[in-house]
Scaffold this motif. Structure first.
Motif, PDB file in Angstrom:
ATOM      1  N   ARG A 190      35.883  50.802  41.072  1.00 25.35           N
ATOM      2  CA  ARG A 190      36.915  51.233  40.062  1.00 25.35           C
ATOM      3  C   ARG A 190      37.872  52.008  41.034  1.00 25.35           C
ATOM      4  NH1 ARG A 190      35.081  51.386  34.873  1.00 25.35           N
ATOM      5  NH2 ARG A 190      33.010  50.850  34.440  1.00 25.35           N
ATOM      6  N   GLY A 191      39.208  51.898  40.434  1.00 26.61           N
ATOM      7  CA  GLY A 191      40.314  52.466  41.290  1.00 26.61           C
ATOM      8  C   GLY A 191      40.787  51.608  42.359  1.00 26.61           C
ATOM      9  N   GLY A 192      40.239  50.483  42.540  1.00 25.13           N
ATOM     10  CA  GLY A 192      40.850  49.521  43.501  1.00 25.13           C
ATOM     11  C   GLY A 192      41.851  48.471  42.791  1.00 25.13           C
ATOM     12  N   TYR A 193      42.496  49.273  41.871  1.00 23.66           N
ATOM     13  CA  TYR A 193      43.645  48.197  41.243  1.00 23.66           C
ATOM     14  C   TYR A 193      45.069  48.740  41.172  1.00 23.66           C
ATOM     15  CZ  TYR A 193      45.750  45.016  38.017  1.00 23.66           C
ATOM     16  OH  TYR A 193      46.547  44.499  37.252  1.00 23.66           O
ATOM     17  N   ARG A 194      45.955  48.261  41.782  1.00 26.70           N
ATOM     18  CA  ARG A 194      47.389  48.586  41.764  1.00 26.70           C
ATOM     19  C   ARG A 194      48.181  47.600  41.413  1.00 26.70           C
ATOM     20  NH1 ARG A 194      49.697  51.666  46.818  1.00 26.70           N
ATOM     21  NH2 ARG A 194      48.911  49.759  47.765  1.00 26.70           N
ATOM     22  N   ILE A 195      49.035  47.693  40.148  1.00 25.65           N
ATOM     23  CA  ILE A 195      49.835  46.634  39.765  1.00 25.65           C
ATOM     24  C   ILE A 195      50.879  45.966  40.926  1.00 25.65           C
ATOM     25  CG2 ILE A 195      51.762  45.712  38.242  1.00 25.65           C
ATOM     26  CD1 ILE A 195      50.658  47.711  36.119  1.00 25.65           C
ATOM     27  N   PHE A 196      51.283  46.936  41.477  1.00 21.96           N
ATOM     28  CA  PHE A 196      52.098  46.525  42.906  1.00 21.96           C
ATOM     29  C   PHE A 196      52.380  47.229  43.806  1.00 21.96           C
ATOM     30  CE2 PHE A 196      56.450  46.339  44.947  1.00 21.96           C
ATOM     31  CZ  PHE A 196      56.407  45.131  45.210  1.00 21.96           C
ATOM     32  N   PRO A 197      52.224  47.065  44.993  1.00 22.77           N
ATOM     33  CA  PRO A 197      52.170  45.514  45.514  1.00 22.77           C
ATOM     34  C   PRO A 197      50.677  45.004  45.676  1.00 22.77           C
ATOM     35  CG  PRO A 197      52.189  47.149  47.315  1.00 22.77           C
ATOM     36  CD  PRO A 197      52.396  47.794  46.140  1.00 22.77           C
ATOM     37  N   GLU A 254      52.124  36.152  36.803  1.00 23.01           N
ATOM     38  CA  GLU A 254      50.838  35.730  36.424  1.00 23.01           C
ATOM     39  C   GLU A 254      49.742  36.571  36.693  1.00 23.01           C
ATOM     40  OE1 GLU A 254      52.070  31.000  36.167  1.00 23.01           O
ATOM     41  OE2 GLU A 254      51.745  31.796  38.069  1.00 23.01           O
ATOM     42  N   HIS A 255      48.657  36.259  36.040  1.00 25.73           N
ATOM     43  CA  HIS A 255      47.502  36.592  35.975  1.00 25.73           C
ATOM     44  C   HIS A 255      46.598  35.492  36.431  1.00 25.73           C
ATOM     45  CE1 HIS A 255      43.526  38.534  35.700  1.00 25.73           C
ATOM     46  NE2 HIS A 255      43.272  37.642  34.794  1.00 25.73           N
ATOM     47  N   SER A 256      45.673  35.507  37.731  1.00 28.94           N
ATOM     48  CA  SER A 256      45.000  34.405  37.801  1.00 28.94           C
ATOM     49  C   SER A 256      43.528  34.872  37.921  1.00 28.94           C
ATOM     50  CB  SER A 256      45.314  33.944  39.456  1.00 28.94           C
ATOM     51  OG  SER A 256      45.103  35.024  40.305  1.00 28.94           O
ATOM     52  N   TRP A 257      42.660  33.912  37.591  1.00 27.89           N
ATOM     53  CA  TRP A 257      41.010  33.998  37.928  1.00 27.89           C
ATOM     54  C   TRP A 257      40.133  32.762  38.573  1.00 27.89           C
ATOM     55  CZ3 TRP A 257      43.991  33.398  33.501  1.00 27.89           C
ATOM     56  CH2 TRP A 257      43.678  32.428  32.769  1.00 27.89           C
ATOM     57  N   ILE A 258      39.111  33.090  38.444  1.00 22.00           N
ATOM     58  CA  ILE A 258      38.130  32.010  39.249  1.00 22.00           C
ATOM     59  C   ILE A 258      37.229  31.587  38.170  1.00 22.00           C
ATOM     60  CG2 ILE A 258      36.523  31.412  40.988  1.00 22.00           C
ATOM     61  CD1 ILE A 258      37.973  33.990  42.322  1.00 22.00           C
ATOM     62  N   VAL A 259      37.040  30.527  37.866  1.00 20.57           N
ATOM     63  CA  VAL A 259      36.032  29.862  36.920  1.00 20.57           C
ATOM     64  C   VAL A 259      34.891  28.919  37.782  1.00 20.57           C
ATOM     65  CG1 VAL A 259      35.329  28.197  34.975  1.00 20.57           C
ATOM     66  CG2 VAL A 259      37.201  29.783  34.983  1.00 20.57           C
ATOM     67  N   ASP A 265      37.157  37.983  36.829  1.00 26.62           N
ATOM     68  CA  ASP A 265      38.575  38.448  36.927  1.00 26.62           C
ATOM     69  C   ASP A 265      38.687  39.841  37.562  1.00 26.62           C
ATOM     70  OD1 ASP A 265      40.552  37.087  34.410  1.00 26.62           O
ATOM     71  OD2 ASP A 265      38.292  37.052  34.421  1.00 26.62           O
ATOM     72  N   LYS A 266      39.628  40.161  38.346  1.00 30.24           N
ATOM     73  CA  LYS A 266      39.767  41.667  38.622  1.00 30.24           C
ATOM     74  C   LYS A 266      41.013  42.262  37.498  1.00 30.24           C
ATOM     75  CE  LYS A 266      39.376  45.269  41.415  1.00 30.24           C
ATOM     76  NZ  LYS A 266      39.634  46.162  40.129  1.00 30.24           N
ATOM     77  N   VAL A 267      40.393  43.283  36.921  1.00 28.96           N
ATOM     78  CA  VAL A 267      41.406  43.786  35.984  1.00 28.96           C
ATOM     79  C   VAL A 267      41.595  45.293  36.309  1.00 28.96           C
ATOM     80  CG1 VAL A 267      40.800  42.312  34.212  1.00 28.96           C
ATOM     81  CG2 VAL A 267      39.524  44.091  34.296  1.00 28.96           C
ATOM     82  N   GLY A 268      42.509  45.932  35.524  1.00 28.58           N
ATOM     83  CA  GLY A 268      42.732  47.488  35.895  1.00 28.58           C
ATOM     84  C   GLY A 268      41.972  48.227  34.911  1.00 28.58           C
ATOM     85  N   TRP A 269      41.096  47.774  33.864  1.00 26.66           N
ATOM     86  CA  TRP A 269      40.245  48.661  33.340  1.00 26.66           C
ATOM     87  C   TRP A 269      38.999  48.026  33.294  1.00 26.66           C
ATOM     88  CZ3 TRP A 269      43.841  44.839  31.814  1.00 26.66           C
ATOM     89  CH2 TRP A 269      43.467  43.751  31.150  1.00 26.66           C
ATOM     90  N   GLY A 270      37.888  48.739  32.577  1.00 20.64           N
ATOM     91  CA  GLY A 270      36.702  48.314  32.610  1.00 20.64           C
ATOM     92  C   GLY A 270      35.903  48.046  33.681  1.00 20.64           C
ATOM     93  N   MET A 271      35.035  46.845  33.604  1.00 23.46           N
ATOM     94  CA  MET A 271      34.395  46.495  34.948  1.00 23.46           C
ATOM     95  C   MET A 271      35.325  46.150  36.020  1.00 23.46           C
ATOM     96  SD  MET A 271      31.794  44.255  33.048  1.00 23.46           S
ATOM     97  CE  MET A 271      30.959  43.478  34.604  1.00 23.46           C
ATOM     98  N   PRO A 272      34.849  46.672  37.334  1.00 22.20           N
ATOM     99  CA  PRO A 272      35.731  46.432  38.414  1.00 22.20           C
ATOM    100  C   PRO A 272      36.016  45.138  38.475  1.00 22.20           C
ATOM    101  CG  PRO A 272      34.170  48.103  38.986  1.00 22.20           C
ATOM    102  CD  PRO A 272      33.837  47.552  37.648  1.00 22.20           C
ATOM    103  N   ILE A 273      35.003  44.244  38.664  1.00 19.32           N
ATOM    104  CA  ILE A 273      35.114  42.799  38.688  1.00 19.32           C
ATOM    105  C   ILE A 273      34.672  42.387  37.431  1.00 19.32           C
ATOM    106  CG2 ILE A 273      34.534  40.452  39.896  1.00 19.32           C
ATOM    107  CD1 ILE A 273      36.540  42.181  41.398  1.00 19.32           C
TER     108      ILE A 273
END
Length: 250
Positions: free
Chosen positions: A145-152, A73-78, A91-99
């Motif tokens: 940027r670059g602070g994202y890795r799908i697993f682990p 799952e993907h999770s986020w904060i509201v 959200d933290k995502v692997g593309w675009g803006m870091p947060i």
């Protein structure tokens, strides 16, 4: 060998079999084939921000896209300040803006998958937690940027889990299918939270163990979590998540 064989059998039955079944069921389902074909619109899960005068905090999660949605799952904060006319989503995502801030509707579908509320605070409790949540978001060590890795990890779930750990008032942990939540974003492989009565051990997200009032008993192997939570009458099945059952009282 007498020990290895039962362990391998347990690993196959408890972890690999559910993961294979979940993957097969997901593959047979109908899912968007690309980002552009997915539905990202609001699921109308949350009350309209302008109609709720109190502060609010929500942690949401939804199955992610592609074949990995079978397992994760993907999770986020509201968040919402008192009297605010709109929600703030992170959200933290692997593309675009870091947060990513307000990149999607607060309760938007994720790759066409319906979201659900994992945890919520309202009123004074939410208002008191807002400054701590803002600090936790700013302090996330893998926001660049670059602070994202799908697993682990660190991934989107590592980010939300970091905020949950930094803000005990939220009183929650991410669901077991949130792969990456157990990645030690602060570098600590052993964490004892006396306030939450929670002990967690992580081998850099590849394996781990959690025992406590918030999670019950969990074992994480390669991102797949199995366990039991006697405090909430839940069983946790790898890839599928947590399932509750209420005891019958005569």
């Amino acid at each position: 060998m007498l020990i290895i064989r039962p362990l391998l059998l347990a690993f196959v039955l408890i972890y690999l079999l559910p993961a294979a079944l979940a993957t097969g069921l997901w593959w047979m389902g109908q899912h968007p084939t690309s980002w552009s074909k997915a539905d990202w619109s609001s699921a109308s899960l949350l009350p309209l921000a302008g109609e709720d005068k109190d502060a609010a905090v929500y942690i949401l999660a939804a199955r992610t896209g592609g074949l990995k949605g079978a397992l994760s799952e993907h999770s986020w904060i509201v968040t919402k300040a008192p009297g605010a006319q709109r929600y703030e989503r992170y959200d933290k995502v692997g593309w675009g803006m870091p947060i990513r801030h307000n990149g999607y509707a607060a309760d938007g579908r994720w790759y066409s998958n319906e979201p659900r509320v994992v945890a919520a605070l309202h009123g004074r409790a939410a208002e008191a937690a807002l400054p701590d949540i803002a600090r936790a978001i700013r302090s996330y060590p893998f926001a660049a940027r670059g602070g994202y890795r799908i697993f682990p990890g660190p991934n989107s779930n590592s980010f939300v889990a970091h905020v949950l750990r930094e803000v005990p008032a939220l009183g929650a942990v991410l669901p077991p299918a949130a792969v990456g939540r157990d990645y030690p974003t602060d570098g600590r492989l052993v964490r004892l939270d006396r306030e939450a009565r929670q002990l967690s051990v992580s081998l850099f997200g590849y394996a781990g163990l959690s025992i406590g009032m918030q999670s019950g008993f969990e074992v994480n192997l390669l991102g797949l979590v199995a366990g039991i939570d006697p405090f909430r009458w839940q069983i946790k099945i790898p890839a599928f998540g947590a399932f509750g059952f209420a005891p019958r009282i005569a």
